[in-house]
Design a protein around this motif. Structure first.
Motif, PDB file in Angstrom:
ATOM      1  N   PRO A 183       0.803  -1.235   0.000  1.00 33.28           N
ATOM      2  CA  PRO A 183       0.000   0.000   0.000  1.00 33.28           C
ATOM      3  C   PRO A 183       0.831   1.278   0.000  1.00 33.28           C
ATOM      4  N   PHE A 184       2.017   1.233   0.595  1.00 32.62           N
ATOM      5  CA  PHE A 184       2.846   2.434   0.686  1.00 32.62           C
ATOM      6  C   PHE A 184       3.393   2.883  -0.662  1.00 32.62           C
ATOM      7  N   ALA A 185       3.259   2.030  -1.692  1.00 34.36           N
ATOM      8  CA  ALA A 185       3.739   2.408  -3.025  1.00 34.36           C
ATOM      9  C   ALA A 185       2.816   3.423  -3.693  1.00 34.36           C
ATOM     10  N   PHE A 186       1.619   3.628  -3.100  1.00 34.81           N
ATOM     11  CA  PHE A 186       0.617   4.498  -3.709  1.00 34.81           C
ATOM     12  C   PHE A 186       0.503   5.829  -2.982  1.00 34.81           C
ATOM     13  N   ASP A 187       0.227   6.867  -3.765  1.00 37.04           N
ATOM     14  CA  ASP A 187       0.032   8.218  -3.230  1.00 37.04           C
ATOM     15  C   ASP A 187      -1.473   8.428  -3.017  1.00 37.04           C
ATOM     16  N   ASN A 188      -1.994   7.809  -1.973  1.00 39.07           N
ATOM     17  CA  ASN A 188      -3.425   7.913  -1.718  1.00 39.07           C
ATOM     18  C   ASN A 188      -3.846   9.311  -1.299  1.00 39.07           C
ATOM     19  N   ILE A 209      -7.097  11.035  -2.788  1.00 42.13           N
ATOM     20  CA  ILE A 209      -8.152  11.576  -1.921  1.00 42.13           C
ATOM     21  C   ILE A 209      -8.389  13.058  -2.227  1.00 42.13           C
ATOM     22  N   GLU A 210      -7.301  13.789  -2.451  1.00 42.07           N
ATOM     23  CA  GLU A 210      -7.413  15.212  -2.807  1.00 42.07           C
ATOM     24  C   GLU A 210      -8.209  15.388  -4.095  1.00 42.07           C
ATOM     25  N   HIS A 211      -7.940  14.541  -5.088  1.00 42.74           N
ATOM     26  CA  HIS A 211      -8.636  14.643  -6.366  1.00 42.74           C
ATOM     27  C   HIS A 211     -10.110  14.270  -6.244  1.00 42.74           C
ATOM     28  N   LEU A 212     -10.415  13.249  -5.458  1.00 39.96           N
ATOM     29  CA  LEU A 212     -11.814  12.869  -5.252  1.00 39.96           C
ATOM     30  C   LEU A 212     -12.578  13.973  -4.526  1.00 39.96           C
ATOM     31  N   THR A 213     -11.917  14.623  -3.596  1.00 39.83           N
ATOM     32  CA  THR A 213     -12.541  15.721  -2.860  1.00 39.83           C
ATOM     33  C   THR A 213     -12.851  16.883  -3.793  1.00 39.83           C
ATOM     34  N   LEU A 214     -11.931  17.170  -4.727  1.00 38.99           N
ATOM     35  CA  LEU A 214     -12.176  18.220  -5.714  1.00 38.99           C
ATOM     36  C   LEU A 214     -13.379  17.880  -6.587  1.00 38.99           C
ATOM     37  N   LEU A 215     -13.451  16.630  -7.029  1.00 38.10           N
ATOM     38  CA  LEU A 215     -14.559  16.215  -7.882  1.00 38.10           C
ATOM     39  C   LEU A 215     -15.889  16.330  -7.147  1.00 38.10           C
ATOM     40  N   LYS A 216     -15.887  15.971  -5.878  1.00 34.71           N
ATOM     41  CA  LYS A 216     -17.117  16.089  -5.080  1.00 34.71           C
ATOM     42  C   LYS A 216     -17.585  17.545  -4.977  1.00 34.71           C
ATOM     43  N   LYS A 217     -16.618  18.469  -5.025  1.00 29.34           N
ATOM     44  CA  LYS A 217     -16.944  19.893  -4.953  1.00 29.34           C
ATOM     45  C   LYS A 217     -17.336  20.463  -6.316  1.00 29.34           C
ATOM     46  N   GLY A 218     -17.315  19.611  -7.341  1.00 32.64           N
ATOM     47  CA  GLY A 218     -17.668  20.073  -8.674  1.00 32.64           C
ATOM     48  C   GLY A 218     -16.505  20.664  -9.438  1.00 32.64           C
ATOM     49  N   VAL A 239      -8.034   0.005  -2.941  1.00 31.65           N
ATOM     50  CA  VAL A 239      -9.094   1.001  -2.822  1.00 31.65           C
ATOM     51  C   VAL A 239      -9.860   0.855  -1.501  1.00 31.65           C
ATOM     52  N   LEU A 240      -9.962  -0.366  -0.978  1.00 30.44           N
ATOM     53  CA  LEU A 240     -10.683  -0.591   0.275  1.00 30.44           C
ATOM     54  C   LEU A 240      -9.755  -0.664   1.486  1.00 30.44           C
ATOM     55  N   TYR A 241      -8.463  -0.553   1.275  1.00 35.74           N
ATOM     56  CA  TYR A 241      -7.511  -0.696   2.384  1.00 35.74           C
ATOM     57  C   TYR A 241      -7.400   0.568   3.228  1.00 35.74           C
ATOM     58  N   ASP A 242      -7.367   1.724   2.586  1.00 36.78           N
ATOM     59  CA  ASP A 242      -7.148   2.998   3.268  1.00 36.78           C
ATOM     60  C   ASP A 242      -8.475   3.514   3.854  1.00 36.78           C
ATOM     61  N   GLU A 243      -8.502   3.718   5.158  1.00 38.38           N
ATOM     62  CA  GLU A 243      -9.735   4.147   5.825  1.00 38.38           C
ATOM     63  C   GLU A 243     -10.222   5.500   5.316  1.00 38.38           C
ATOM     64  N   LYS A 244      -9.301   6.439   5.109  1.00 40.38           N
ATOM     65  CA  LYS A 244      -9.697   7.766   4.639  1.00 40.38           C
ATOM     66  C   LYS A 244     -10.286   7.699   3.238  1.00 40.38           C
ATOM     67  N   LEU A 245      -9.754   6.813   2.417  1.00 31.42           N
ATOM     68  CA  LEU A 245     -10.297   6.634   1.072  1.00 31.42           C
ATOM     69  C   LEU A 245     -11.661   5.954   1.139  1.00 31.42           C
ATOM     70  N   ARG A 246     -11.802   4.966   1.997  1.00 27.14           N
ATOM     71  CA  ARG A 246     -13.085   4.258   2.135  1.00 27.14           C
ATOM     72  C   ARG A 246     -14.218   5.208   2.508  1.00 27.14           C
ATOM     73  N   LYS A 247     -13.912   6.205   3.322  1.00 30.81           N
ATOM     74  CA  LYS A 247     -14.946   7.128   3.790  1.00 30.81           C
ATOM     75  C   LYS A 247     -15.535   7.966   2.650  1.00 30.81           C
TER      76      LYS A 247
END
Length: 211
Positions: free
Chosen positions: A58-63, A67-76, A112-120
């Motif tokens: 999991p540490f090989a990924f820049d989650n 998460i930052e990009h998903l948050t932007l998309l949620k904001k439109g 995708v299901l490993y990181d708690e912050k991403l799961r939320k």
């Protein structure tokens, strides 16, 4: 925005499931995001150092960036995903992929299901569960045809990192799934069920339908 997360082991059929759902829902309604593009940038490392990275951890990924990009998309707001070069083992210095704000986003990847912050951030959590022998054969074919790997290197990587990391991190993340789809893209009923659930959620104004 409804965000669907699709996880599963290497070669499980995650991408096939995602593409099938997108095809049924309509490509114009869905933004597809591959976690593979969010491998950490390694431009500052030598090729020898890059080859020592455990890409199945999991540490090989820049989650954080994902998460930052998903948050932007949620904001439109749009976001620009990096493009990972599997030949050079680092991100492309010149290419990005525009992620458009849409009614639906599908995030697909090993962890995708490993990181708690991403799961939320996920409204629907899916795990694609496929037999290990089938997954290995699919990985061999993909890595040889698409990534220019040798059978020897694939064999070494599978035993050294892929199999143990799957058992340590990916398989346990199945417990977080709302839906488990056996056999990936071959499970037409599971894919159809996920598609219908998504449509009903959207037509219900963001409320879960009675099933």
């Amino acid at each position: 925005m409804l965000i669907i997360g699709i996880a599963g082991g290497t070669g499980s059929g995650k991408t096939t499931v995602a593409r099938s759902v997108i095809e049924q829902l309509g490509p114009d309604k869905v933004t597809f995001i591959s976690q593979d593009n969010y491998y950490k940038d390694q431009a500052d490392l030598t090729m020898e150092e890059r080859l020592l990275t455990n890409y199945d951890h999991p540490f090989a990924f820049d989650n954080e960036l994902l998460i930052e990009h998903l948050t932007l998309l949620k904001k439109g707001q749009p976001a620009y995903a990096p493009v990972y070069d599997f030949t050079d083992y680092t991100r492309s210095a010149t290419k990005t992929v525009q992620l458009k704000e849409n009614r639906i986003a599908i995030v697909e990847g090993l962890f995708v299901l490993y990181d708690e912050k991403l799961r939320k951030l996920l409204n629907i959590k899916v795990f694609v569960d496929t037999d290990s022998d089938v997954r290995l054969l699919r990985r061999v074919q993909r890595d040889m045809e698409e990534r220019g790997r040798s059978i020897h290197s694939i064999h070494q990587q599978y035993l050294a990192t892929v199999k143990p990391m799957h058992e340590a991190f990916i398989e346990p993340s199945k417990k977080y799934a709302d839906i488990i789809i056996p056999e990936g893209g071959h499970n037409e009923v599971g894919i159809h069920m996920l598609t219908i659930l998504t449509e009903k959620y959207l037509t219900g104004g963001g409320n879960w339908p009675a099933i």
